[in-house]
Write a protein that holds these residues in place. Structure first.
Motif, mmCIF file in Angstrom:
data_model
loop_
_atom_site.group_PDB
_atom_site.id
_atom_site.type_symbol
_atom_site.label_atom_id
_atom_site.label_comp_id
_atom_site.label_asym_id
_atom_site.label_seq_id
_atom_site.Cartn_x
_atom_site.Cartn_y
_atom_site.Cartn_z
ATOM 1 N N ARG A 1 -0.388 5.114 -5.476
ATOM 2 C CA ARG A 1 -1.204 4.103 -4.707
ATOM 3 C C ARG A 1 -0.747 2.981 -4.110
ATOM 4 O O ARG A 1 -0.937 2.025 -3.131
ATOM 5 C CB ARG A 1 -2.640 3.920 -5.592
ATOM 6 C CG ARG A 1 -3.450 3.015 -4.950
ATOM 7 C CD ARG A 1 -5.023 3.062 -5.749
ATOM 8 N NE ARG A 1 -6.047 2.049 -5.060
ATOM 9 C CZ ARG A 1 -6.902 2.593 -4.349
ATOM 10 N NH1 ARG A 1 -6.801 3.651 -3.642
ATOM 11 N NH2 ARG A 1 -7.691 1.969 -3.883
ATOM 12 N N LEU A 2 0.178 2.357 -4.808
ATOM 13 C CA LEU A 2 1.190 1.330 -4.627
ATOM 14 C C LEU A 2 2.689 1.471 -4.633
ATOM 15 O O LEU A 2 3.095 2.835 -5.189
ATOM 16 C CB LEU A 2 1.105 0.136 -5.252
ATOM 17 C CG LEU A 2 -0.274 -0.525 -5.591
ATOM 18 C CD1 LEU A 2 -0.069 -1.681 -6.582
ATOM 19 C CD2 LEU A 2 -0.657 -1.381 -4.271
ATOM 20 N N SER B 1 1.106 -1.227 -0.061
ATOM 21 C CA SER B 1 0.002 0.162 0.098
ATOM 22 C C SER B 1 0.834 1.219 -0.105
ATOM 23 O O SER B 1 1.823 1.383 0.717
ATOM 24 C CB SER B 1 -1.100 0.165 1.431
ATOM 25 O OG SER B 1 -1.871 -1.064 1.167
ATOM 26 N N ARG C 1 0.118 -6.182 -0.453
ATOM 27 C CA ARG C 1 -0.842 -6.193 -1.602
ATOM 28 C C ARG C 1 -0.708 -7.376 -2.618
ATOM 29 O O ARG C 1 -1.641 -8.018 -3.100
ATOM 30 C CB ARG C 1 -1.233 -4.892 -2.336
ATOM 31 C CG ARG C 1 -1.499 -3.591 -1.719
ATOM 32 C CD ARG C 1 -2.464 -3.815 -0.504
ATOM 33 N NE ARG C 1 -3.621 -3.615 -1.280
ATOM 34 C CZ ARG C 1 -4.762 -4.093 -0.584
ATOM 35 N NH1 ARG C 1 -4.939 -4.414 0.455
ATOM 36 N NH2 ARG C 1 -6.074 -3.894 -1.533
ATOM 37 N N ASP D 1 -1.334 -4.425 4.160
ATOM 38 C CA ASP D 1 -0.431 -3.351 3.526
ATOM 39 C C ASP D 1 0.344 -4.200 2.493
ATOM 40 O O ASP D 1 0.567 -3.432 1.463
ATOM 41 C CB ASP D 1 0.379 -2.848 4.404
ATOM 42 C CG ASP D 1 -0.252 -1.700 5.440
ATOM 43 O OD1 ASP D 1 -1.288 -1.370 4.925
ATOM 44 O OD2 ASP D 1 0.233 -1.544 6.615
ATOM 45 N N ASN E 1 -0.538 7.389 -1.256
ATOM 46 C CA ASN E 1 -1.493 7.953 -1.896
ATOM 47 C C ASN E 1 -2.749 7.032 -2.185
ATOM 48 O O ASN E 1 -2.925 6.718 -3.497
ATOM 49 C CB ASN E 1 -1.042 8.852 -3.135
ATOM 50 C CG ASN E 1 -2.195 9.609 -3.625
ATOM 51 O OD1 ASN E 1 -3.176 9.780 -3.168
ATOM 52 N ND2 ASN E 1 -2.061 10.179 -4.814
ATOM 53 N N ARG E 2 -3.725 6.905 -1.337
ATOM 54 C CA ARG E 2 -4.806 5.899 -1.280
ATOM 55 C C ARG E 2 -6.076 6.505 -1.205
ATOM 56 O O ARG E 2 -7.215 5.955 -1.108
ATOM 57 C CB ARG E 2 -4.535 4.780 -0.463
ATOM 58 C CG ARG E 2 -3.498 3.898 -0.993
ATOM 59 C CD ARG E 2 -3.296 2.662 0.043
ATOM 60 N NE ARG E 2 -4.368 1.447 -0.194
ATOM 61 C CZ ARG E 2 -4.229 0.890 -1.476
ATOM 62 N NH1 ARG E 2 -3.349 0.766 -2.341
ATOM 63 N NH2 ARG E 2 -5.123 -0.027 -1.540
ATOM 64 N N ASP E 3 -6.186 7.928 -1.556
ATOM 65 C CA ASP E 3 -7.357 8.673 -1.435
ATOM 66 C C ASP E 3 -7.965 8.854 -2.738
ATOM 67 O O ASP E 3 -8.993 9.978 -2.659
ATOM 68 C CB ASP E 3 -7.038 9.887 -0.733
ATOM 69 C CG ASP E 3 -6.055 10.833 -1.476
ATOM 70 O OD1 ASP E 3 -5.535 10.428 -2.283
ATOM 71 O OD2 ASP E 3 -6.083 11.878 -0.939
ATOM 72 N N GLN E 4 -7.598 8.166 -3.698
ATOM 73 C CA GLN E 4 -8.625 8.401 -4.999
ATOM 74 C C GLN E 4 -9.917 7.959 -4.793
ATOM 75 O O GLN E 4 -10.349 7.279 -3.987
ATOM 76 C CB GLN E 4 -8.067 7.615 -6.103
ATOM 77 C CG GLN E 4 -6.677 7.553 -6.690
ATOM 78 C CD GLN E 4 -5.419 6.869 -5.441
ATOM 79 O OE1 GLN E 4 -5.780 6.362 -4.756
ATOM 80 N NE2 GLN E 4 -4.091 7.418 -5.876
ATOM 81 N N ALA F 1 -9.631 4.875 -8.853
ATOM 82 C CA ALA F 1 -9.082 3.605 -8.372
ATOM 83 C C ALA F 1 -9.328 2.521 -9.343
ATOM 84 O O ALA F 1 -8.618 1.692 -9.662
ATOM 85 C CB ALA F 1 -9.557 3.419 -7.034
#
Length: 165
Positions: free
Chosen positions: A148-149, A77, A121, A119, A80-83, A88
């Motif tokens: 994102r990754l 992870s 992935r 975490d 920046n995972r707030d898409q 996403a």
């Protein structure tokens, strides 16, 4: 008379099918024989292409086993995972296309996600000569570019040509 003609027709059909089957198999069998190359040739080619390898003789079979260094990319992870859900989904589609291209072009041998929501992935095993090349290819992934990754790559040794079971 009809019965005799029917039997004769069946015999001709069976004979022609058998001949066709034999003719169709011959090029396939021939191409498999032509593709078989010696262990020495494989070793020489891998070294020429820059791969790290070593070999040993399997005591049970007497076969020479070539060990090759691959690169295992651990996909984690990213920061920046707030898409949005739509963003996403588009990133996931682009990620899958990237991995498919890596496989089709021979750079990656296997990829897949882990079965939990941690975490860590997923992984990709890169079949390339150097860590630098594996890192470069992994970071071309749209998921990495977006943050994102993230990727961590480790050298990994495995027998050349051994299938998963």
């Amino acid at each position: 008379m009809k019965t005799i003609i029917t039997y004769i027709a069946l015999i001709f059909i069976c004979a022609s099918c058998a001949e066709t089957t034999h003719q169709e198999k011959a090029p396939i069998e021939k191409s498999l024989v032509e593709k078989k190359i010696s262990v020495a040739s494989q070793i020489a080619q891998l070294k020429t292409d820059g791969y790290q390898i070593f070999d040993y003789v399997d005591e049970k079979t007497g076969d020479t086993v070539i060990m090759q260094q691959y690169f295992m990319a651990f996909l984690k992870s990213g920061p920046n995972r707030d898409q949005s859900k739509e963003e996403a989904a588009k990133l996931q589609e682009a990620h899958m296309a990237h991995l498919g291209r890596m496989y089709e072009e021979g750079y990656a041998d296997i990829s897949g996600p882990f079965g939990d929501d941690g975490d860590l992935r997923g992984i990709t095993v890169y079949n390339v000569p150097t860590l630098k090349m594996a890192d470069s290819l992994a970071n071309l992934d749209p998921m990495m570019k977006s943050g994102r990754l993230m990727v961590e790559i480790k050298p990994w040794w495995a027998g050349k040509g051994y299938p998963l079971r």
